[in-house]
Design a protein around this motif. Structure first.
Motif, PDB file in Angstrom:
ATOM      1  N   UNK A 109       0.834  -1.202   0.000  1.00 40.83           N
ATOM      2  CA  UNK A 109       0.000   0.000   0.000  1.00 40.83           C
ATOM      3  C   UNK A 109       0.867   1.250   0.000  1.00 40.83           C
ATOM      4  N   UNK A 110       1.946   1.238   0.756  1.00 41.14           N
ATOM      5  CA  UNK A 110       2.884   2.364   0.813  1.00 41.14           C
ATOM      6  C   UNK A 110       3.463   2.657  -0.571  1.00 41.14           C
ATOM      7  N   UNK A 111       3.985   1.625  -1.226  1.00 42.31           N
ATOM      8  CA  UNK A 111       4.576   1.795  -2.557  1.00 42.31           C
ATOM      9  C   UNK A 111       3.573   2.271  -3.591  1.00 42.31           C
ATOM     10  N   UNK A 112       2.393   1.684  -3.585  1.00 42.55           N
ATOM     11  CA  UNK A 112       1.355   2.065  -4.542  1.00 42.55           C
ATOM     12  C   UNK A 112       0.866   3.493  -4.290  1.00 42.55           C
ATOM     13  N   UNK A 113       0.750   3.864  -3.028  1.00 43.87           N
ATOM     14  CA  UNK A 113       0.288   5.205  -2.687  1.00 43.87           C
ATOM     15  C   UNK A 113       1.311   6.255  -3.109  1.00 43.87           C
ATOM     16  N   UNK A 114       2.594   5.977  -2.903  1.00 44.87           N
ATOM     17  CA  UNK A 114       3.628   6.904  -3.361  1.00 44.87           C
ATOM     18  C   UNK A 114       3.541   7.102  -4.867  1.00 44.87           C
ATOM     19  N   UNK A 115       3.353   6.025  -5.609  1.00 48.45           N
ATOM     20  CA  UNK A 115       3.242   6.118  -7.068  1.00 48.45           C
ATOM     21  C   UNK A 115       2.011   6.919  -7.479  1.00 48.45           C
ATOM     22  N   UNK A 116       0.908   6.733  -6.790  1.00 46.17           N
ATOM     23  CA  UNK A 116      -0.304   7.499  -7.082  1.00 46.17           C
ATOM     24  C   UNK A 116      -0.091   8.980  -6.796  1.00 46.17           C
ATOM     25  N   UNK A 117       0.549   9.285  -5.674  1.00 49.23           N
ATOM     26  CA  UNK A 117       0.829  10.680  -5.334  1.00 49.23           C
ATOM     27  C   UNK A 117       1.770  11.324  -6.351  1.00 49.23           C
ATOM     28  N   UNK A 118       2.701  10.532  -6.866  1.00 51.32           N
ATOM     29  CA  UNK A 118       3.645  11.036  -7.857  1.00 51.32           C
ATOM     30  C   UNK A 118       2.977  11.510  -9.134  1.00 51.32           C
ATOM     31  N   UNK A 119       1.804  10.991  -9.428  1.00 47.63           N
ATOM     32  CA  UNK A 119       1.073  11.399 -10.635  1.00 47.63           C
ATOM     33  C   UNK A 119       0.573  12.838 -10.544  1.00 47.63           C
ATOM     34  N   UNK A 159      11.529  10.245  -3.569  1.00 49.00           N
ATOM     35  CA  UNK A 159      11.689   9.102  -2.674  1.00 49.00           C
ATOM     36  C   UNK A 159      13.167   8.746  -2.599  1.00 49.00           C
ATOM     37  N   UNK A 160      13.656   8.647  -1.387  1.00 52.53           N
ATOM     38  CA  UNK A 160      15.040   8.244  -1.153  1.00 52.53           C
ATOM     39  C   UNK A 160      15.001   6.933  -0.389  1.00 52.53           C
ATOM     40  N   UNK A 161      15.679   5.948  -0.914  1.00 56.08           N
ATOM     41  CA  UNK A 161      15.656   4.628  -0.303  1.00 56.08           C
ATOM     42  C   UNK A 161      17.066   4.062  -0.296  1.00 56.08           C
ATOM     43  N   UNK A 162      17.297   3.129   0.565  1.00 54.90           N
ATOM     44  CA  UNK A 162      18.575   2.422   0.572  1.00 54.90           C
ATOM     45  C   UNK A 162      18.426   1.212  -0.360  1.00 54.90           C
ATOM     46  N   UNK A 163      18.876   0.100   0.046  1.00 54.07           N
ATOM     47  CA  UNK A 163      18.770  -1.083  -0.816  1.00 54.07           C
ATOM     48  C   UNK A 163      17.528  -1.909  -0.486  1.00 54.07           C
ATOM     49  N   UNK A 191       9.873   2.858 -10.660  1.00 52.39           N
ATOM     50  CA  UNK A 191       9.579   2.498 -12.052  1.00 52.39           C
ATOM     51  C   UNK A 191       8.749   3.583 -12.737  1.00 52.39           C
ATOM     52  N   UNK A 192       7.832   4.182 -12.004  1.00 55.64           N
ATOM     53  CA  UNK A 192       6.959   5.208 -12.578  1.00 55.64           C
ATOM     54  C   UNK A 192       7.662   6.562 -12.698  1.00 55.64           C
ATOM     55  N   UNK A 193       8.536   6.875 -11.739  1.00 55.15           N
ATOM     56  CA  UNK A 193       9.179   8.192 -11.685  1.00 55.15           C
ATOM     57  C   UNK A 193      10.671   8.056 -11.375  1.00 55.15           C
ATOM     58  N   UNK A 194      11.430   7.474 -12.282  1.00 62.02           N
ATOM     59  CA  UNK A 194      12.859   7.239 -11.993  1.00 62.02           C
ATOM     60  C   UNK A 194      13.643   8.516 -11.707  1.00 62.02           C
ATOM     61  N   UNK A 195      13.204   9.636 -12.274  1.00 62.87           N
ATOM     62  CA  UNK A 195      13.916  10.896 -12.056  1.00 62.87           C
ATOM     63  C   UNK A 195      13.690  11.441 -10.643  1.00 62.87           C
ATOM     64  N   UNK A 196      12.697  10.934  -9.954  1.00 57.96           N
ATOM     65  CA  UNK A 196      12.393  11.378  -8.587  1.00 57.96           C
ATOM     66  C   UNK A 196      12.721  10.308  -7.543  1.00 57.96           C
ATOM     67  N   UNK A 197      13.508   9.328  -7.941  1.00 56.58           N
ATOM     68  CA  UNK A 197      13.869   8.250  -7.019  1.00 56.58           C
ATOM     69  C   UNK A 197      15.380   8.203  -6.895  1.00 56.58           C
ATOM     70  N   UNK A 198      15.865   8.151  -5.683  1.00 56.19           N
ATOM     71  CA  UNK A 198      17.299   8.100  -5.434  1.00 56.19           C
ATOM     72  C   UNK A 198      17.624   7.010  -4.428  1.00 56.19           C
ATOM     73  N   UNK A 199      18.707   6.302  -4.714  1.00 57.47           N
ATOM     74  CA  UNK A 199      19.242   5.374  -3.727  1.00 57.47           C
ATOM     75  C   UNK A 199      20.228   6.145  -2.869  1.00 57.47           C
ATOM     76  N   UNK A 200      20.146   5.971  -1.601  1.00 51.33           N
ATOM     77  CA  UNK A 200      21.092   6.603  -0.680  1.00 51.33           C
ATOM     78  C   UNK A 200      21.760   5.491   0.106  1.00 51.33           C
ATOM     79  N   UNK A 201      22.901   5.105  -0.370  1.00 53.13           N
ATOM     80  CA  UNK A 201      23.628   4.035   0.304  1.00 53.13           C
ATOM     81  C   UNK A 201      24.812   4.661   1.029  1.00 53.13           C
TER      82      UNK A 201
END
Length: 67
Positions: A14-24, A31-35, A47-57
Motif C-alpha cells: 500500500x505504501x509503494x502504490x500510494x507513493x506512485x499514485x501521489x507522484x502522478x 523518494x530516497x531509499x537504501x537497498x 519504475x513510474x518516476x525514476x527521475x524522482x527516485x534516489x538510492x542513498x547508500x
C-alpha cells in the motif's frame, strides 16, 4: 489505488502504490531509499518516476587503531 473496506493488502504494498499514485499529481515528491526498495515497495514509485527516485547508500567504516 483505492482500497475497499475489508480488503487485505500489506502495509508495504500500500505504501509503494500510494507513493506512485501521489507522484502522478505531485511533481515535488522525491523518494530516497537504501537497498530496500523491493521490501518497502518503493520500487513501484521508482519504475513510474525514476527521475524522482534516489538510492542513498551510506557505507560506515570504523577503524580501530591500537596505540
Amino acid at each position: 489505488m483505492g482500497l475497499t473496506i475489508g480488503e487485505k493488502n500489506s502495509v508495504r504494498k500500500t505504501y509503494g502504490e500510494t507513493l506512485a499514485e501521489l507522484g502522478k499529481t505531485r511533481e515535488d515528491i522525491v523518494v530516497i531509499d537504501a537497498d530496500l526498495s523491493c521490501s518497502t515497495q518503493t520500487q513501484v514509485f521508482a519504475k513510474a518516476f525514476p527521475e524522482n527516485f534516489q538510492y542513498a547508500i551510506v557505507v560506515v567504516v570504523e577503524v580501530f587503531v591500537e596505540l
